[in-house]
Each structure stands twice: as structure tokens, then as C-alpha cells.
Design an enzyme around this catalytic site. Structure first.
Site, mmCIF file in Angstrom:
data_model
loop_
_atom_site.group_PDB
_atom_site.id
_atom_site.type_symbol
_atom_site.label_atom_id
_atom_site.label_comp_id
_atom_site.label_asym_id
_atom_site.label_seq_id
_atom_site.Cartn_x
_atom_site.Cartn_y
_atom_site.Cartn_z
ATOM 1 N N GLU A 1 41.115 50.119 39.373
ATOM 2 C CA GLU A 1 40.541 51.333 38.811
ATOM 3 C C GLU A 1 39.111 51.532 39.296
ATOM 4 O OE1 GLU A 1 42.091 48.862 37.272
ATOM 5 O OE2 GLU A 1 42.921 49.453 35.321
ATOM 6 N N CYS B 1 38.721 45.227 40.143
ATOM 7 C CA CYS B 1 39.960 45.849 39.686
ATOM 8 C C CYS B 1 40.226 47.149 40.449
ATOM 9 C CB CYS B 1 39.880 46.171 38.201
ATOM 10 S SG CYS B 1 39.595 44.749 37.143
ATOM 11 N N ASN C 1 43.471 46.344 43.449
ATOM 12 C CA ASN C 1 42.591 45.217 43.143
ATOM 13 C C ASN C 1 42.311 44.418 44.420
ATOM 14 O OD1 ASN C 1 45.374 44.566 42.867
ATOM 15 N ND2 ASN C 1 44.935 42.750 41.620
#
Lengths: 136, 136, 136, 136
Positions: free
Chosen positions: C60, C58, C47
């Protein structure tokens, strides 16, 4: 609406009031905003945060999205109020640009009512806008 | 507010009306939303797009941010309306989660008023929320 | 790539390593992620926060955007690592959906390597996707 | 790193190359970016769009997030390339501000290699930054 007709003190006071409703559970940095639309209405907003930080929304954008969702298509002035007179972020400047001209006045206030005046063009010079997108 | 007291047909019709105000200049995909707050008020929203696509906001979030900026702290039901009955995106599901419980009903409608009912928990199972953040 | 060929322990360990690079200056909640692409490469992310909270990204999504920017067009598995085994947010689930199938495995780990396996479809059922958009 | 040592032609050419990998499925507006970090590395990015428009990410931010996720903590120059020499959006300017100084050079290029030079401060004057946030 002519710039001369803007009651900027009213706009600033509405931004200061709106700040009281801020949901700033994570940053604790409360922000209020008020936008004047071309048809003479005022819409207010506050920052609304989220445990997932990217999903937070700034006060200025809450006010603008509210205005558009109520039928406004053009904005003519904006006021933002914080504890320390912080300026709008780059994202909010860009959203103002979608609905406002570079000459649009922006009032940057603190909670005691001290303020200074700038313009959208002064905050976001040389801006990207729809005409760039369509030039592809 | 008890779920039984939700006038979901009213909520859906408000979402369908709000869709008319969508500013969908780029996607042409118009969305309307309506949220019921714990104190019994309904707030509506539409999607508001931007030449800078990431600055677009979805209808559901416009409605929720509007509600919070007007003093609501908890949401109890949501309706969304599109041409084809599309579901809320993951971001909107997460913003609903900040202010609503997993059991909250969500009504997914098309513009002719056909709809189905699900829940926030059904749309965002195993959700990240503030309790995860504070567990660090 | 067949699901059976996924070395999920490697993916998880790469996510845990990536977490060390998190720029979590505001939330202090560090997250790491690793994504496996259809062509067998692994990309990692952490992040990256911002003083303007909505501009945070984030872990991901950092991993996925990195993969796409390096030529990947399809993702086949994802691992995420946090202190307490927190799940991906709704926004990240939606970005996974743009490049992955609902059957895609997602490994949710803590920093000690404890993990559980779910799927994208399990995290984002009834998802909005490109086919809805084009149905307008 | 001194500004004099920046090989801006290399940075621009890397941005133009990166543009080829843009996932611009919805806007068709392809953007490439390259960022130079204080430790002398170059990271590239392209825009990565999403059927849910707000989840799109711009090329400049992909490049910066990639750099931070690989250990960079400060950025010293940025190049962006589009078909028509469009400027960075307000959100990207704000993310540059998190990791760069106002004096940082920004090169705005088109795909034929024509470019002009400005600075981050020239694009985002009077910026909000971490010092404002902590002043609450």
C-alpha cells in the site's frame, strides 16, 4: 568517558545475555546489543519482531532508545551479538550516529564471545547527520 | 491480569513523567508512554527522534520494546501522554497488537492529567495479525 | 472525484496484478495494492522486503509513495490484494491518512477477486494527524 | 550493465528534477533520487514525509521500491540530489544493498548539478546482508 576506560568484555557479555530475550518469531535470527552511555551506564536490547515486518526493531536500536528514554544523551560504545557475528544494519548505524561520534567503538561479537572491534565511522563513513539537515 | 486491577492513574502519571525525557529535537512534539505487562511491571518510553525522520521512534513503541527486552511477553494496558491528548499512530497500534489483545485498555492523556479510555480494538479494528500471515 | 465514479473493480484487478511483482523473499506473503488519486490516475505497488526486516515496505505504501512522487497530492480510494484477504497494517493506514480523508473507500480483496469495502476511518478511527502535531 | 555505459549526468539530472516533487512538509529538506536498473530503465523518487515522522520515506527508497514494483530485480547505479549535497542515510544504503552490489556507483549531487561519485560499498562497508541472515 575515555575510550580507554571502556570495559568492552563486559559490554559484549551483556549483549550476549540480552540476545536470549530476542523475540525473533519470524526470522529466527536472534540479536542482542549493549550500549555504554557517557554517564557510565549500560543498557541492553534484543530484536523485537512483528507480523508486519517493517515494524520490527533491531537490538541495537532497542538498547539506544532505552538509554535515551532513561536520560542518556550521548553514547560512547556499542556491542552487538549474533550467532555468526553479523554486523549492524544501516538503520542502526544511523541511529548510533544521532547519539554518538564517528570515533565511537563498536564491538561485533558472536555468541561464543569471539569479537572484532570497529568504529561507527568505519561502519557509516560520510554519514548524513543533523548538520546536513539544517543546511537547507 | 484482570482489567479491574489496573491502576490506570499510576500508568498515566508514569507516561506524563516519561514525556519529560522526550528527544523531540525536530518536531518539538513531546510524547510519553507507559505500558503495563502481564506480570505486573510498568515500563515507560518517550519519543526519540532522528535527523533522518524515518528513524524516529514513538514513545509507545519505546515502552513496549523495552518491556519485551526485559522479558515481558504480553501487555495488558497502555497510557500515552501529549500536550494536547493526541492519539497513538497507526504503527504503534500495530505494535501493541503484536503483544496485546484487542480488549486491552488504552488511556489517552494530556499533560494536565485529563484522559479518556479506549481499547486497542477501538483504535485498530479489523487488524492484520500473525494469523493472517500464516494463512498464506 | 466523487466516490460514485470510482471503478473499484478495476482498482481491485490492478492490485491483484501488482501482487505478482511482490518481492516477498522472507515472509513469502505476497501483497498487491492500487491507489486512485484525485486526478484520476491509478498507481500500483507490491510489498518489497529486506534481509533487515524493518526496512521492508508494504504494498500500500509503495503505491502511495509512487503516486506522490509522480505529483499526486490527494488519494481517493485504495485496493489491497492478498491470498487470504488480509487487511492493511496500522502503518499503511496512517500513511493513507496523510493523503486521504477518513471517508475514503478501501477495498480488501483476495486473489480470486472476492472483496469487501470499508473506509479509512473504519480502519483507523480517532487517528493522529497533522492537526495534532501543530497543536503543541 | 557495465559501469562504463552509465549515463550518470542523465541520472543526476533526473534526480534533480524528481526533487521538485518532494513532499517535505515537516523537515522542509527536499530530496530527489534516480535509480538505474539492470535492464536499463530509470526510476525516480522524492522524499515523502508524514505527520508521524517514522512513516516518512526517503527519496532513494521511493525510487528503488518503485523500480522493484515495476519488475526490476537488480539496481546498477543511483543518484541523489539535495540543496547541499547531503549523503544517503544508513537505511537507504541498506535498501540499496538488498538490490545492488557493493561496487555499484552512487552519485551525490546538489541542485546546481555539482556532484561527486562514490560506491555503495564505500557508503556501507562491512554490510549486513541476506547471507548473514541465513547463517543462523
Amino acid at each position: 568517558m575515555n575510550k580507554l576506560t571502556i570495559n568492552h568484555e563486559l559490554l559484549i557479555s551483556r549483549a550476549i545475555e540480552a540476545r536470549e530475550r530476542a523475540y525473533a518469531a519470524y526470522s529466527k535470527y536472534k540479536v542482542g546489543a549493549a550500549v555504554l552511555t557517557e554517564d557510565g551506564r549500560i543498557f541492553t536490547g534484543c530484536n523485537v519482531e512483528n507480523a508486519v515486518y517493517p515494524l520490527t526493531l533491531c537490538a541495537e536500536r532497542v538498547a539506544i532508545f532505552k538509554a535515551v528514554s532513561e536520560g542518556a544523551t550521548q553514547i560512547t560504545a556499542m556491542a552487538v551479538a549474533t550467532a555468526n557475528g553479523g554486523t549492524p544494519c544501516g538503520s542502526c548505524r544511523q541511529v548510533m550516529r544521532e547519539f554518538g561520534d564517528p570515533s565511537m567503538p563498536v564491538y561485533i561479537a558472536d555468541v561464543r564471545g569471539n569479537y572484532r572491534e570497529t568504529t561507527l565511522g568505519g561502519l557509516l563513513p560520510d554519514s548524513f547527520s543533523v548538520k546536513d539537515l539544517s543546511a537547507e
